[in-house]
Design a protein around this motif. Structure first.
Motif, mmCIF file in Angstrom:
data_model
loop_
_atom_site.group_PDB
_atom_site.id
_atom_site.type_symbol
_atom_site.label_atom_id
_atom_site.label_comp_id
_atom_site.label_asym_id
_atom_site.label_seq_id
_atom_site.Cartn_x
_atom_site.Cartn_y
_atom_site.Cartn_z
ATOM 1 N N ASN A 118 0.841 -1.182 0.000
ATOM 2 C CA ASN A 118 0.000 0.000 0.000
ATOM 3 C C ASN A 118 0.884 1.242 0.000
ATOM 4 O OD1 ASN A 118 -2.623 1.432 0.350
ATOM 5 N ND2 ASN A 118 -1.654 2.092 2.253
ATOM 6 N N LEU A 119 0.593 2.149 -0.903
ATOM 7 C CA LEU A 119 1.355 3.401 -0.991
ATOM 8 C C LEU A 119 0.426 4.585 -0.820
ATOM 9 C CD1 LEU A 119 4.215 4.648 -1.703
ATOM 10 C CD2 LEU A 119 3.247 5.026 -3.983
ATOM 11 N N THR A 120 0.811 5.515 0.041
ATOM 12 C CA THR A 120 0.076 6.763 0.205
ATOM 13 C C THR A 120 1.017 7.926 -0.085
ATOM 14 O OG1 THR A 120 0.601 6.840 2.579
ATOM 15 C CG2 THR A 120 -1.479 5.807 1.942
ATOM 16 N N GLY A 121 0.462 8.971 -0.686
ATOM 17 C CA GLY A 121 1.257 10.173 -0.942
ATOM 18 C C GLY A 121 2.105 10.120 -2.191
ATOM 19 N N THR A 160 6.861 6.764 -7.571
ATOM 20 C CA THR A 160 7.074 8.170 -7.917
ATOM 21 C C THR A 160 6.641 9.036 -6.747
ATOM 22 O OG1 THR A 160 6.680 7.683 -10.260
ATOM 23 C CG2 THR A 160 6.572 9.993 -9.581
ATOM 24 N N VAL A 161 7.542 9.925 -6.331
ATOM 25 C CA VAL A 161 7.331 10.726 -5.131
ATOM 26 C C VAL A 161 7.407 12.207 -5.469
ATOM 27 C CG1 VAL A 161 8.120 11.169 -2.771
ATOM 28 C CG2 VAL A 161 8.456 8.911 -3.788
ATOM 29 N N SER A 162 6.514 12.968 -4.873
ATOM 30 C CA SER A 162 6.578 14.423 -4.937
ATOM 31 C C SER A 162 6.223 14.959 -3.558
ATOM 32 C CB SER A 162 5.618 14.976 -5.997
ATOM 33 O OG SER A 162 5.704 16.402 -6.056
ATOM 34 N N GLY A 163 7.234 15.030 -2.698
ATOM 35 C CA GLY A 163 7.004 15.442 -1.322
ATOM 36 C C GLY A 163 7.203 14.264 -0.382
ATOM 37 N N GLU A 164 6.094 13.674 0.083
ATOM 38 C CA GLU A 164 6.154 12.558 1.027
ATOM 39 C C GLU A 164 5.366 11.367 0.480
ATOM 40 O OE1 GLU A 164 8.373 14.599 4.046
ATOM 41 O OE2 GLU A 164 7.717 12.498 4.001
ATOM 42 N N ALA A 165 5.913 10.163 0.634
ATOM 43 C CA ALA A 165 5.214 8.936 0.253
ATOM 44 C C ALA A 165 5.558 7.851 1.268
ATOM 45 C CB ALA A 165 5.591 8.495 -1.153
ATOM 46 N N LYS A 178 15.459 12.180 -5.775
ATOM 47 C CA LYS A 178 16.345 12.956 -4.925
ATOM 48 C C LYS A 178 15.656 13.127 -3.572
ATOM 49 C CE LYS A 178 19.266 13.683 -8.311
ATOM 50 N NZ LYS A 178 20.594 13.030 -8.330
ATOM 51 N N GLY A 179 16.240 12.537 -2.551
ATOM 52 C CA GLY A 179 15.614 12.650 -1.246
ATOM 53 C C GLY A 179 16.130 11.593 -0.289
ATOM 54 N N SER A 180 15.336 11.292 0.737
ATOM 55 C CA SER A 180 15.744 10.350 1.782
ATOM 56 C C SER A 180 14.730 9.219 1.906
ATOM 57 C CB SER A 180 15.884 11.081 3.119
ATOM 58 O OG SER A 180 14.632 11.634 3.519
ATOM 59 N N VAL A 181 15.205 8.091 2.464
ATOM 60 C CA VAL A 181 14.354 6.922 2.688
ATOM 61 C C VAL A 181 14.582 6.426 4.117
ATOM 62 C CG1 VAL A 181 13.820 4.558 2.006
ATOM 63 C CG2 VAL A 181 14.421 6.246 0.266
ATOM 64 N N LEU A 182 13.498 6.290 4.888
ATOM 65 C CA LEU A 182 13.549 5.779 6.256
ATOM 66 C C LEU A 182 12.758 4.479 6.347
ATOM 67 C CD1 LEU A 182 12.991 8.974 8.472
ATOM 68 C CD2 LEU A 182 15.109 7.665 8.248
ATOM 69 N N VAL A 183 13.279 3.518 7.097
ATOM 70 C CA VAL A 183 12.630 2.215 7.247
ATOM 71 C C VAL A 183 12.386 1.932 8.725
ATOM 72 C CG1 VAL A 183 12.813 -0.257 6.835
ATOM 73 C CG2 VAL A 183 13.795 1.354 5.192
ATOM 74 N N ILE A 235 8.092 2.038 4.851
ATOM 75 C CA ILE A 235 9.202 2.674 4.130
ATOM 76 C C ILE A 235 8.751 4.077 3.752
ATOM 77 C CG2 ILE A 235 10.750 2.523 2.151
ATOM 78 C CD1 ILE A 235 10.154 -0.484 2.052
ATOM 79 N N ARG A 236 9.393 5.069 4.359
ATOM 80 C CA ARG A 236 8.999 6.464 4.143
ATOM 81 C C ARG A 236 9.991 7.163 3.222
ATOM 82 N NH1 ARG A 236 8.506 8.571 10.169
ATOM 83 N NH2 ARG A 236 10.106 6.964 10.472
ATOM 84 N N MET A 237 9.464 7.793 2.181
ATOM 85 C CA MET A 237 10.288 8.496 1.204
ATOM 86 C C MET A 237 9.952 9.978 1.218
ATOM 87 S SD MET A 237 9.668 5.470 -1.544
ATOM 88 C CE MET A 237 8.197 5.056 -0.586
ATOM 89 N N SER A 238 10.979 10.791 1.308
ATOM 90 C CA SER A 238 10.805 12.247 1.290
ATOM 91 C C SER A 238 11.677 12.820 0.186
ATOM 92 C CB SER A 238 11.205 12.868 2.632
ATOM 93 O OG SER A 238 10.399 12.372 3.683
ATOM 94 N N GLY A 239 11.064 13.531 -0.755
ATOM 95 C CA GLY A 239 11.822 14.104 -1.860
ATOM 96 C C GLY A 239 10.988 14.154 -3.120
#
Length: 221
Positions: free
Chosen positions: A79-82, A103-108, A147-152, A195-199
């Motif tokens: 499941n993906l949000t954002g 594909t991310v634009s901001g937070e996912a 371009k951004g960061s990934v937190l698990v 898995i949080r992606m910011s960027g």
């Protein structure tokens, strides 16, 4: 060892004797841990396999029991949000393998509940985390302009932390790279992988693994 056997041709019972005395034993390969194995009710997935991630390789193929037909659903259990997610195959880790493009634009936020059995537990996290336990997260990621960061980390069904949050130091190269990090449990309970992606941009992900670090044959190549 005595075994009682009834003959199909006779009504009487027969006794068969099997001699298990030490002098009659034979060497058994240390690699032989069973003489019968079958994938019954997904016993392989989440059972013998220590990986808690359901559909970890984005190759989901399932049986529709109502029609006895095959259902191809590569993104099931994720499941993906954002952001947006799609199943892709071009340039996969191996020939014909699929992966997920995010594909991310901001937070996912990408989540996996694990093997919860669906039905009454369809929305429940099934990954058990122990306070103080050590957990190994691994995956393959390929940059596709992200371009951004990934937190698990792992969280319970209310979003409370079950593990520490660990960052993945992404490579700038646009090729598949394996990432492996150790994550420590901070609370006990059932939850889900997060898995949080910011960027901004896109990245490809495949072969996601999340398991207790204390598994059978650890460090045995």
């Amino acid at each position: 060892l005595l075994i009682y056997r009834q003959s199909m041709q006779e009504e009487a019972f027969k006794i068969i004797m099997i001699d298990l005395r030490a002098e009659n034993k034979h060497p058994v390969s240390e690699h032989l841990y069973g003489i019968f194995f079958e994938d019954i009710n997904f016993s392989c997935d989440g059972g013998i396999n220590a990986n808690m991630v359901n559909n970890y390789s984005f190759e989901g193929v399932y049986l529709d029991r109502a029609t006895d037909s095959r259902v191809i659903d590569p993104l099931r259990c994720w499941n993906l949000t954002g952001g947006s997610i799609s199943s892709e195959a071009a340039g996969g880790l191996s020939e014909n393998s699929k992966y997920a493009r995010i594909t991310v634009s901001g937070e996912a936020v990408l989540t996996n509940l694990g093997y919860n059995g669906d039905k009454a537990y369809a929305e429940k996290g099934a990954m058990y985390i122990a306070d103080g336990g050590e957990y190994l997260f691994e995956c393959y990621i390929r940059g596709a302009g992200f371009k951004g960061s990934v937190l698990v980390d792992a969280v319970d069904d209310n979003g409370a932390s079950l593990t520490e949050a660990t960052a993945l130091e992404l490579s700038s190269d646009e090729k598949w790279e394996k990432y492996s990090v150790s994550i420590k449990g901070v609370a006990s309970g059932y939850g889900r992988l997060r898995i949080r992606m910011s960027g901004s941009g896109a990245l490809d992900i495949d072969c996601v693994s999340f398991m207790n670090s204390d598994y059978w044959n650890k460090d045995d190549p």
